[in-house]
Design an enzyme around this catalytic site. Sequence first.
Site, PDB file in Angstrom:
ATOM      1  CB  CYS A  79      52.496  -2.609 -19.758  1.00 44.44           C
ATOM      2  SG  CYS A  79      53.063  -4.314 -20.029  1.00 44.44           S
ATOM      3  CG  HIS A 183      55.574  -0.851 -22.824  1.00 37.23           C
ATOM      4  ND1 HIS A 183      55.725  -0.519 -21.496  1.00 37.23           N
ATOM      5  CD2 HIS A 183      55.485  -2.204 -22.861  1.00 37.23           C
ATOM      6  CE1 HIS A 183      55.741  -1.612 -20.759  1.00 37.23           C
ATOM      7  NE2 HIS A 183      55.591  -2.660 -21.562  1.00 37.23           N
ATOM      8  CD  GLU A 185      56.625   3.005 -21.797  1.00 33.94           C
ATOM      9  OE1 GLU A 185      56.883   1.934 -21.217  1.00 33.94           O
ATOM     10  OE2 GLU A 185      55.472   3.329 -22.148  1.00 33.94           O
TER      11      GLU A 185
END
Length: 203
Positions: A79, A183, A185
């Site tokens: 990001c 992202h 994650e």
Amino acid sequence: MIAIIDYGAGNIMSVRKALDYIGCEAEVTSDASKILAADGAILPGVGSFGDAMDNMARSNLVSAVKEFAASGKPFLGICLGLQILFDKSEESPNVQGLSIFGGEVNRFPSDMGLKIPHIGWNSIEYNRDCPIFKGLPETPYVYFVHSYYLNAYDKSAVAAAADYGIKFHAAVWQDNVFATQFHPEKSGSVGLQILRNFAGLTR
């Protein structure tokens, strides 16, 4: 061990939790010596381009990040951690980025009829085979949160693109340096596979 570089930006712990979940040894650190000694490094971040670069400078991490990226060991920006790898951003016009890649970060046009920031799930299209995308579906969905998008000057460095009113560069890869605007994650099983693939490169 993977160093998660802590320069005062948000989203650090969600990256740590994802790496813990896949059984990958990781440490959140702002210590340049620990970063440079790690087998791999992740540069996460949410927030503004200018604040990120100010924090990097105050933490004396600019040279450490550049040195690690030049080391040949796997490096992943996420990001804001992708955006500051480039030269500049419309968000902070007078701030110089890390310039590990050539390019600029632009704001999504306000006349697209779409909500800004771009928040939510979006498919990506691969530009070329990339090691961190190994084993993913043909057009995987990943999670984005951003108001600014990447325009990389060297299109051969672009690993994937996405479309949100306009087509933009969603991931880059050159040698040992990878970066994603989305992202991993927060991207469910797809994102965990990306992190597994990255962690595998560090072994």
